[in-house]
Motif scaffolding. Sequence first.
Motif, PDB file in Angstrom:
ATOM      1  N   ALA A 193       0.773   4.100  -2.694  1.00  9.34           N
ATOM      2  CA  ALA A 193       0.349   5.423  -2.203  1.00  9.34           C
ATOM      3  C   ALA A 193       1.369   6.486  -2.615  1.00  9.34           C
ATOM      4  O   ALA A 193       1.009   7.593  -3.034  1.00  9.34           O
ATOM      5  CB  ALA A 193       0.195   5.385  -0.678  1.00  9.34           C
ATOM      6  N   TYR A 241      -0.788   9.624  -2.659  1.00  9.88           N
ATOM      7  CA  TYR A 241      -1.726   9.506  -1.539  1.00  9.88           C
ATOM      8  C   TYR A 241      -0.943   9.505  -0.227  1.00  9.88           C
ATOM      9  O   TYR A 241       0.235   9.124  -0.182  1.00  9.88           O
ATOM     10  CB  TYR A 241      -2.526   8.204  -1.614  1.00  9.88           C
ATOM     11  CG  TYR A 241      -3.660   8.207  -2.614  1.00  9.88           C
ATOM     12  CD1 TYR A 241      -4.842   8.896  -2.351  1.00  9.88           C
ATOM     13  CD2 TYR A 241      -3.556   7.492  -3.812  1.00  9.88           C
ATOM     14  CE1 TYR A 241      -5.881   8.885  -3.262  1.00  9.88           C
ATOM     15  CE2 TYR A 241      -4.591   7.480  -4.731  1.00  9.88           C
ATOM     16  CZ  TYR A 241      -5.753   8.186  -4.445  1.00  9.88           C
ATOM     17  OH  TYR A 241      -6.782   8.173  -5.344  1.00  9.88           O
ATOM     18  N   MET A 299      -1.099   7.768   3.471  1.00  6.76           N
ATOM     19  CA  MET A 299      -1.757   6.671   4.189  1.00  6.76           C
ATOM     20  C   MET A 299      -1.831   7.016   5.671  1.00  6.76           C
ATOM     21  O   MET A 299      -0.809   7.346   6.284  1.00  6.76           O
ATOM     22  CB  MET A 299      -0.953   5.378   3.990  1.00  6.76           C
ATOM     23  CG  MET A 299      -1.598   4.160   4.614  1.00  6.76           C
ATOM     24  SD  MET A 299      -0.694   2.663   4.136  1.00  6.76           S
ATOM     25  CE  MET A 299      -1.252   1.546   5.410  1.00  6.76           C
ATOM     26  N   LEU A 324       0.834  -1.208   0.000  1.00  6.17           N
ATOM     27  CA  LEU A 324       0.000   0.000   0.000  1.00  6.17           C
ATOM     28  C   LEU A 324       0.870   1.260   0.000  1.00  6.17           C
ATOM     29  O   LEU A 324       0.584   2.234  -0.706  1.00  6.17           O
ATOM     30  CB  LEU A 324      -0.923   0.002   1.221  1.00  6.17           C
ATOM     31  CG  LEU A 324      -2.274  -0.690   1.071  1.00  6.17           C
ATOM     32  CD1 LEU A 324      -2.968  -0.769   2.416  1.00  6.17           C
ATOM     33  CD2 LEU A 324      -3.163   0.043   0.069  1.00  6.17           C
ATOM     34  N   ILE A 358      -6.475   1.916  -5.416  1.00  5.95           N
ATOM     35  CA  ILE A 358      -5.119   1.396  -5.197  1.00  5.95           C
ATOM     36  C   ILE A 358      -5.144  -0.122  -5.021  1.00  5.95           C
ATOM     37  O   ILE A 358      -4.299  -0.833  -5.573  1.00  5.95           O
ATOM     38  CB  ILE A 358      -4.472   2.074  -3.968  1.00  5.95           C
ATOM     39  CG1 ILE A 358      -4.097   3.512  -4.297  1.00  5.95           C
ATOM     40  CG2 ILE A 358      -3.237   1.318  -3.527  1.00  5.95           C
ATOM     41  CD1 ILE A 358      -3.421   4.228  -3.159  1.00  5.95           C
ATOM     42  N   THR A 407      -9.751   4.182  -1.492  1.00  2.00           N
ATOM     43  CA  THR A 407      -9.747   5.438  -2.251  1.00  2.00           C
ATOM     44  C   THR A 407     -10.987   5.613  -3.125  1.00  2.00           C
ATOM     45  O   THR A 407     -11.179   6.677  -3.718  1.00  2.00           O
ATOM     46  CB  THR A 407      -8.499   5.505  -3.153  1.00  2.00           C
ATOM     47  OG1 THR A 407      -8.545   4.411  -4.076  1.00  2.00           O
ATOM     48  CG2 THR A 407      -7.229   5.430  -2.340  1.00  2.00           C
TER      49      THR A 407
END
Length: 735
Positions: free
Chosen positions: A200, A205, A207, A196, A291, A257
């Motif tokens: 990300a 992004y 997290m 992840l 994602i 997301t």
Amino acid sequence: MDAQVLSYDDEGELLQAWAEFVRKVDPDVLTGYNINNFDLYYLIERAKHLNAVNFHFLGRIKNVKTVCRSVVLQSKQMGKRENKSINIEGRVIFDLLLVLLRDYKLRSYTLNAVSFHFLGQQKEDVHHSIISDLQNGNEQTRRRLAVYCLKDALLPLRLLDKLMCIINYIEMARVTGVPLLSLLTRGQQIKVVSQLLRKAKHYDYIMPTYQGQGSDDQFEGATVIEPLRGYYDVPIATLDFASLYPSIMMAHNLCYTTLLKGTEMNSMQPDEFIKTPANNYFVKASVRKGILPVILEDLLSARKKAKNDLKNETDPLRRKVLDGRQLALKISANSVYGFTGAQVGKLPCLEISQSVTAFGRNMIEQTKNEVESRYKIENGYKHDAKVIYGDTDSVMVRFGVTTVADAMVLGREAAELISKKFVAPIKLEFEKVYFPYLLINKKRYAGLYFTKPEIHDKMDCKGLETVRRDNCPLVATVMNACLEKILVNRDPQGAVEFAKSVISDLLRNKLDISQLVITKELTKTEKEYASKQAHVELANKMKKRDAGTAPKLGDRVPYVIIAGPKGTPAYAKAEDPIFALENSVPIDTLYYLENQLSKPLTRIFEPILGEKTESVLLRGDHTRTKVIVTSKVSALSMFTKKKSTCVGCRTLLKDENDALCQYCQPKETEIYLKEISTLADLETKFNRLWTQCQRCQGSLHEDILCTSRDCPIFYMRKKVIIDLEEQDKLMKRFN
């Protein structure tokens, strides 16, 4: 074995030479069996005690000492266990024991048991109490000790090669971005978190840092279609969804997301989002790709490529690497769904997990309806199809045909047609046919597994006691034999007769004690268990007898249930198998019948015998004989004197030195020859066992030192020695 032996007069000098050898060879990986908790820990502590100056610098960073500290590892998968954490900078300590504990469910995790299970080989087992005597003996005894040490080093290497452990873990580390050490000591979630974070960063992004504390929120799990229990002597086709949960997440773009909260969907067009069967809303991939679906697509496409490369690869090493890679990719993809549903986790999201299972339930029901509505007599087929069972990602279908080949044709056709009803990449596949098929209950079934029409691949069992570790070996032995007779030989009545004969032998104490040993893992301290447990009570008892050999936290404790006064709880009757053998402690055979054998046997015979199962198996002439063995350690044994009985008719004798009573005297020759024959049989059995153990240790000219409690031969050898001693005493009563 070819080995170079270096000798030193001083132990401190020996340790320093070993440390220098490590630095000179400069290995990337240090491996062995339980090296964290024993080998390396002992060497470090011993070097500290002897003040071996340069020993502790085993890593690749100068001036950083290798030290050892105690930690408690705890995860849902592996439970709680004490462990030693050792730092050797620049090198990976790859402890094979940790790999096996994580990846395989075995009855015992000793090196001996594991080697026999996977390699069919055993180590030169030497009990710790005689190591000093062997070292201080002569060249031959020291050779035995050297072979013991060499095999301890060689067997883990053979296991690593056979199981491809290092290859698989390196590929898993490469796929997930998690260090090797963390793969061995951490849980499953770190793999998903790492992936992840990678994605990300790529998609800009952030997290959140979050640790789920658990909640009372529940969501409905997968559908289990109520099984139509019975013994099916017709082919049963199985249709499976390929990577069901990952494919659902990709097909419907389910992700953190893409989740819509509150009234966010009100400002969107209806074709820009979906409503899941669990009443949650997610943005479609055409608006914003999630994602999690991207991670899953990468993993599954990489796995597909690895599998294709594997088919075309001829080099053995590259084949191993590719196989390890596709396995790592498969495990990683399957763990993504579990990560979203782990409420005590790094980033739980019930909206995702409950939506996935809701889609899965609908798809199983839809598959059932499609099969039963299409494959009907009125549509031109010879029989009406019936779905007899369905669970999570598969359905079992009785098409009504009588041959495996016909069932395979219809299975492939059904899978292809029904796949078109679902959103890509969701795909229903035909995988196998069971014939015959014994459907016992939800998640409990057995059958002969066919992937080609000519011959079955194996006997497949799910949820049965053929593999469970919390039962004694007798249960698995009997269940496998009965299923073999029912499924392979198509002889249910023969299976019934076999089960009855085993019950009779059990109650007459004719079974070897190795078949009755139960093992359970000591996962918690005594105070942490809600109620008293047999293996915990025995561990405490053994600690009082000898603290050095008593089981520790994380060990599997072997025990048998011995006879005791009526009403004594089972936990108070647990005993060490060796102690029970050496002291002729009687076994509670009724416990094994009622608490170990009866339920598993009833389960597999109920679909065949119906309501009369218990009366046929657990009642009758075969259950009316029970033998009690006299214990040498009973409470009154020190105050009572055992009286002699007649060898022929077992009546009490006035003179303990006599062998026969006055009524049996005329038949003395006949009785004597019978007992001589028994003695000869025992001697033959002992010689065969002894020779087998000598072959195992690789020498036919040396004494047997093996004390492996995982080997049934060890118990059999102990028992026959005791029987020989008793028979010899009996023979001496004859003039």
